[in-house]
Design a protein around this motif. Structure first.
Motif, short mmCIF file in Angstrom:
data_model
loop_
_atom_site.label_atom_id
_atom_site.label_comp_id
_atom_site.label_asym_id
_atom_site.label_seq_id
_atom_site.Cartn_x
_atom_site.Cartn_y
_atom_site.Cartn_z
N GLN A 261 -24.50 5.22 17.27
CA GLN A 261 -23.13 5.65 16.96
C GLN A 261 -23.02 7.17 16.89
OE1 GLN A 261 -21.62 5.19 12.97
NE2 GLN A 261 -23.63 4.64 12.19
N TRP A 262 -24.12 7.86 16.57
CA TRP A 262 -24.12 9.32 16.57
C TRP A 262 -24.44 9.87 17.96
CZ3 TRP A 262 -21.73 11.17 12.64
CH2 TRP A 262 -21.77 10.51 11.42
N LEU A 263 -25.38 9.25 18.66
CA LEU A 263 -25.73 9.72 20.00
C LEU A 263 -24.57 9.59 20.97
CD1 LEU A 263 -29.35 8.25 20.34
CD2 LEU A 263 -28.68 10.60 19.79
N LEU A 264 -23.69 8.62 20.74
CA LEU A 264 -22.53 8.46 21.61
C LEU A 264 -21.62 9.69 21.59
CD1 LEU A 264 -21.64 4.76 20.73
CD2 LEU A 264 -22.28 5.58 23.00
N ARG A 265 -21.76 10.51 20.57
CA ARG A 265 -20.91 11.69 20.42
C ARG A 265 -21.51 12.94 21.07
NH1 ARG A 265 -16.95 10.84 16.61
NH2 ARG A 265 -17.07 8.82 15.55
N LEU A 266 -22.66 12.79 21.70
CA LEU A 266 -23.27 13.92 22.40
C LEU A 266 -22.38 14.38 23.56
CD1 LEU A 266 -26.99 12.74 22.63
CD2 LEU A 266 -26.11 14.61 21.21
N PRO A 267 -22.48 15.65 23.95
CA PRO A 267 -21.76 16.11 25.15
C PRO A 267 -22.18 15.30 26.38
CG PRO A 267 -22.65 17.97 23.92
CD PRO A 267 -23.23 16.74 23.30
#
Length: 340
Positions: free
Chosen positions: A248-254
């Motif tokens: 859920q956090w990695l999905l927010r990477l550029p």
């Protein structure tokens, strides 16, 4: 008990792929594979053979398979494998009651979590074995089935499933036996929460995940579902290479960083779409009740709001009811509809 007559009920893409892949091994063990599907499916296959690709490269001659378009063929089964869509479960229960001998085991490979419990309640004379297929299969053409993502079949450990796993391991189709499958099913459910987003986008899954806007919607959906799990006291296990709490956090990477790291780990076929996207585009009912609906049932029981999953559920239902389903929502438009 070693299954000899294995009959797939609801032989679409997954059922035909598994049945064709297992056919030679089951025959070598003195058994036979039967597939119960639609007459239109058998017409599109034609004279065959069935071609399998995507981690599995094989051509299966149709002489190794018995193709049926009637549930009467269930009377021959000593193992039933359910690979239909969850919306067809009630009908399947009636067909099993009508044509199958009591005591015939059922291997349930349906999406979601509740199907196994429904089967056990409705068919108490039949042992029900839980199973989970972590990969997608698509029809690439009339007789060509392509496995478009990675993963290993998981089966609840029983004497029947252990015997089946031993048989199919001989042809490189390993099945992992588990003492408790429900935590894994709940883990897969988190992955399947991308299905309504993909269906509403109208894009191949790979292309959709390349766009940060869609990923942020999935991240919000996933974060909300994890909160529901926590409130409902659900025990779950990670399915796939990374924990959903990290995802859920990695999905927010550029985009550039995400596409070079996490997206590559998924090994998605560029043309793959979820089955929900395919069904919605074709104007067929989807499995939204068995996927997002499960999150909403848990949320209601735990008195935990789940507005994002609720809105996705309602959007899919509205599209199902429309005379001509409209896909192709941009990430920005979908985020606005979800009030994100």
């Amino acid at each position: 008990m070693t299954p000899r007559r294995v009959v797939f009920l609801g032989a679409g893409a997954i059922g035909c792929f598994l049945g064709a892949h297992w056919a030679a091994a089951v025959q070598a063990a003195g058994g036979r594979i039967g597939l119960i599907g639609r007459a239109a499916t058998w017409a599109q296959i034609g004279a065959g053979p069935l071609r399998l690709t995507g981690g599995t490269a094989a051509d299966t001659d149709l002489s190794l398979l018995d193709l049926h378009d009637s549930p009467e063929a269930l009377s021959e089964a000593d193992l039933i494998v359910l690979t239909l869509k969850s919306i067809g479960l009630e009908r399947a229960i009636e067909e099993i009651r009508a044509y199958t001998a009591e005591g015939t085991p059922i291997l349930c490979l349906l999406n979601g979590v509740s199907a196994v419990e429904q089967l056990r309640a409705a068919l108490p004379a039949h042992p029900v074995i839980a199973g989970m297929v972590p990969f997608n299969v698509v029809w690439a053409s009339g007789n060509h089935l392509h496995r478009s993502s990675a993963g290993q079949l998981k089966l609840e450990r029983t004497p029947v499933s252990a015997a089946l796993a031993e048989i199919i391991a001989a042809i490189g189709a390993p099945a992992e036996l588990q003492d408790a499958l429900k935590p894994i099913q709940y883990g897969k459910l988190l992955l399947n929460l991308i299905n309504p987003i993909n269906a509403l986008s109208g894009l191949p899954l790979h292309a959709m995940l390349c766009q940060s806007g869609y990923r942020r919607i999935y991240a919000a959906t996933l974060r909300e579902a994890l909160r529901v799990y926590d409130e409902a006291g659900v025990t779950w296990q990670t399915v796939g290479p990374l924990s959903p709490r990290l995802v859920q956090w990695l999905l927010r990477l550029p985009d550039a960083l995400f596409n070079r790291t996490l997206l590559r780990l998924q090994k998605l076929d560029p043309a793959s779409m979820t089955s929900m996207a395919v069904d919605l585009a074709a104007g067929r009912p989807t499995e939204i009740d068995a996927i997002t609906g499960e999150i909403l049932r848990l949320a209601a029981a735990a008195d935990c709001p789940a507005p994002i999953n609720t809105d996705l559920f309602n959007l899919i239902k509205a599209h199902e009811a429309a005379p001509t389903p409209q896909q192709g929502h941009s990430a920005a438009a979908l985020a606005q509809l979800l009030r994100l």
